[in-house]
Enzyme design. Structure first.
Site, PDB file in Angstrom:
ATOM      1  CG  ASP A  26     -58.973  65.032  70.371  1.00 11.37           C
ATOM      2  OD1 ASP A  26     -59.236  65.956  69.579  1.00 11.37           O
ATOM      3  OD2 ASP A  26     -59.339  63.852  70.183  1.00 11.37           O
ATOM      4  CE  LYS A 131     -60.158  64.465  67.099  1.00 11.35           C
ATOM      5  NZ  LYS A 131     -60.557  63.245  67.767  1.00 11.35           N
ATOM      6  CB  CYS A 164     -57.526  61.118  68.827  1.00  9.44           C
ATOM      7  SG  CYS A 164     -59.179  60.642  69.365  1.00  9.44           S
TER       8      CYS A 164
HETATM    9  C1  C5J Z   1     -58.588  60.499  71.941  1.00  9.90           C
HETATM   10  C2  C5J Z   1     -59.864  58.737  72.994  1.00  9.90           C
HETATM   11  N1  C5J Z   1     -58.545  61.807  71.805  1.00  9.90           N
HETATM   12  N2  C5J Z   1     -58.787  58.105  73.442  1.00  9.90           N
HETATM   13  N3  C5J Z   1     -59.764  59.929  72.344  1.00  9.90           N
HETATM   14  O1  C5J Z   1     -57.581  59.826  71.767  1.00  9.90           O
HETATM   15  O2  C5J Z   1     -60.967  58.287  73.187  1.00  9.90           O
END
Ligand code: C5J
Length: 229
Positions: A26, A131, A164
């Site tokens: 991400d 995802k 995540c």
């Molecule tokens: C991730 C989030 N990628 N913190 N998403 O950690 O919402």
């Protein structure tokens, strides 16, 4: 090729160089740039930017070693049919998931903000796993991609550490993968969460995995390069 070792906590991690991959979670504008989802949640996104330089060094080392590199992105279909109503409502945001923001529709596939930052942009042959949730295994083909390539061990980078990255490492651990999380290549909006999340991974003999850093990973990956040439 002989097994190699990466210096890590709680103890060095031995891996088969034919069965290791880099997973970058991400690293999207929505989390690391102003005007994205991370900022809409009230976070100071500059906290995550220190991960970009070490991540890009590890990415270069993985490419040089010719190991699989897999990227993930959190986000949703433009019709939001894959977004749980609970997720859409969470936080009661004025501008939230699916709404138009400064970088296009927030956390929506195809929007500028949803895409990976240029510094870490995938090249041809590097799968990008979209995802809908926090975990990279939930409702994705990540497990299939890893199994088809015979992957057993993953070097993990990305954001955010306690959300995540943690969710994905826990999912991977339950599926029998070994994950080594690089402390300087994962980031949190909350320094305390960063510290504790890393402690949690390596506690109790490595209950979810291992913790290492970019330089140690690059050392280990450069051995693959040397052996292969
Ligand atoms: C991730 C989030 N990628 N913190 N998403 O950690 O919402």
């Amino acid at each position: 090729m002989n097994n190699l070792t990466i210096n890590a906590e709680p103890y060095p991690l031995e891996f088969d160089p034919r069965k290791i991959a880099l997973l970058i979670i991400d690293m999207q504008r929505d989390f690391v740039e102003p005007g994205g989802f991370g900022e809409m949640l009230g976070n100071d996104v500059s906290q995550l930017r220190s991960t970009i330089e070490p991540c890009s060094r590890v990415l270069a080392a993985a490419r040089a070693a010719n190991i699989p590199v897999i990227h993930t992105r959190e986000g949703h279909r433009p019709d939001l049919a894959d977004a749980p109503p609970t997720k859409l409502a969470r936080g009661g945001l004025k501008v939230g998931i699916g709404d138009e923001g400064p970088m296009g529709r927030v956390l929506v596939r195809g929007a500028h903000g949803h895409d990976i930052i240029p510094e870490l942009y995938p090249v041809d042959g590097e799968p990008v796993v979209d995802k809908p949730g926090k975990g990279a295994f939930y409702e994705t083909d990540l497990d299939l991609i890893l199994k088809n390539r015979g992957i057993e061990t993953m070097v993990v980078c990305g954001v955010t550490t306690e959300v995540c990255v943690h969710t994905t490492v826990r999912e991977a651990n339950d599926r029998g993968y070994e994950c080594v999380v690089l402390a300087d290549c994962v980031g949190s909006y909350f320094p305390e969460f960063q510290r504790v999340a890393l402690e949690m991974i390596k506690a109790q003999g490595g209950i979810f995995g291992w913790v290492s850093d970019a330089d140690s990973a690059i050392d280990a990956l450069s051995q693959i390069h040397k052996d292969a040439t």
